[in-house]
Design an enzyme around this catalytic site. Structure first.
Site, PDB file in Angstrom:
ATOM      1  CB  SER A  84      -0.969  -0.052   1.185  1.00 14.22           C
ATOM      2  OG  SER A  84      -1.938   0.958   1.104  1.00 14.22           O
ATOM      3  CG  ASP A 120      -6.341  -1.879  -4.655  1.00 13.88           C
ATOM      4  OD1 ASP A 120      -6.917  -0.866  -4.221  1.00 13.88           O
ATOM      5  OD2 ASP A 120      -5.130  -2.114  -4.471  1.00 13.88           O
ATOM      6  CG  HIS A 148      -5.757  -1.823  -0.839  1.00 14.25           C
ATOM      7  ND1 HIS A 148      -4.819  -1.289  -1.697  1.00 14.25           N
ATOM      8  CD2 HIS A 148      -5.384  -1.450   0.405  1.00 14.25           C
ATOM      9  CE1 HIS A 148      -3.930  -0.619  -1.006  1.00 14.25           C
ATOM     10  NE2 HIS A 148      -4.244  -0.704   0.280  1.00 14.25           N
TER      11      HIS A 148
END
Length: 312
Positions: A153, A250, A280
């Site tokens: 991330s 995502d 995600h």
């Protein structure tokens, strides 16, 4: 591909409600939200915490070393959490598994979180910490010419930025980068379709991204800087080879894939893999998702190749 049904129960959670909690409660929730899916911790040779003094703050790092004599290649890991959440503990099992599988040292950085530490403080803090690691390679029993970096991330965001900075400054040379589900265009000025297609319903939402970015930036115009949005850099040549992982469901999927394509066009060797049916954050679901296990195996294989090693 349909969403993996193992994610159905997780996605029943009212994630929008999380953002209404006081900040410390949000961070506590995030820290424990992975407990049932991230897997157990494997034993490694040694685990030591150090404090690195940077211009931003005293930065905690955790050094996972494999068994053996060394010096070892090293993988510097930067955690995710939208610049607002996250810590070393959340990714402790993953760092241990990489250490054990690749037989390399893994160094996890616990940078200062927003909004207390806004842009560009986390960039400066992580860059200076990486510089410290290179400068103390002998003390840490590292092979200084075999050091890679990566993250999940926004950890992947910071890793990409540091690779660009290291190229431009020439202060140290990273041999590989791992970018997993990263936010590479903070305001979405490249108009990634996935921010529309996956805008809601998959844990991280497009509105959630906007909230995280608002916590991180002092003003929206900062998002135009490659130090914030590495996808917007004019030149992406002469960067380390990369493993870039994206997820079908995502909202950040397309910017990761755009970054991969731009790196390839600039002559950088890239391994790009999209994992279908997942969301995600899937990389930290090692206990519950085969896709997460496969992604970790891929990362380990690519790191071993970059370090000139063979997995056992």
């Amino acid at each position: 591909m349909p969403l993996n049904p193992k994610l159905n129960k997780l996605l029943e959670t009212d994630f929008a409600q999380i953002y209404t909690l006081p900040l410390e409660q949000q961070r506590e929730w995030y820290a424990h939200s992975w407990d049932d899916c991230k897997g157990s911790a494997v034993e490694v040779g040694t685990v030591q915490d150090f404090t690195v003094t940077t211009s931003v703050r005293d930065t905690r790092i955790r050094v996972y070393s494999p068994q053996g004599d060394g010096p070892f290649p090293a993988f510097i890991w930067i955690h995710g959490g939208g610049f607002v959440f996250g810590n070393i503990e959340v990714y402790d099992p993953i760092c241990r598994r990489i250490t054990d599988t690749v037989k390399c040292t893994v160094i996890s950085i616990e940078y200062g979180l927003a909004p207390e530490h806004k842009f560009p403080q986390p960039v400066a803090e992580c860059y200076q910490t990486v510089s410290w690691i290179f400068g103390h390679a002998e003390r840490l029993n590292l092979s200084a010419n075999r050091i890679a970096i990566g993250g999940d991330s926004v950890g992947g965001t910071l890793a990409a930025v540091i690779c660009q900075l290291s190229r431009d400054t020439g202060e140290f040379k990273l041999v590989y980068q791992v970018i997993i589900n990263a936010m590479l265009d903070l305001l979405g000025v490249t108009e990634p379709k996935s921010r529309v297609e996956n805008a809601e319903g998959y844990r991280l939402t497009t509105k959630g991204i906007e909230w995280f970015v608002s916590q991180y930036l002092n003003e929206a115009s900062e998002a135009r800087s490659p130090l914030a949005s590495p996808l917007l850099a004019e030149y992406l040549g002469e960067l380390p080879s990369a493993c870039i992982i994206t997820s079908e469901y995502d909202p950040l999927r397309d910017e990761g894939e755009m970054y991969a394509q731009r790196l390839i066009a600039a002559g950088v060797d890239v391994c790009l893999k999209r994992y279908n049916g997942v969301i995600h954050g899937f990389f930290n679901m090692q206990e519950t998702l085969e896709e997460a296990q496969d992604a970790l195996a891929l990362v380990c294989a690519m790191l071993a190749e970059a370090f000139g090693k063979e997995l056992q």
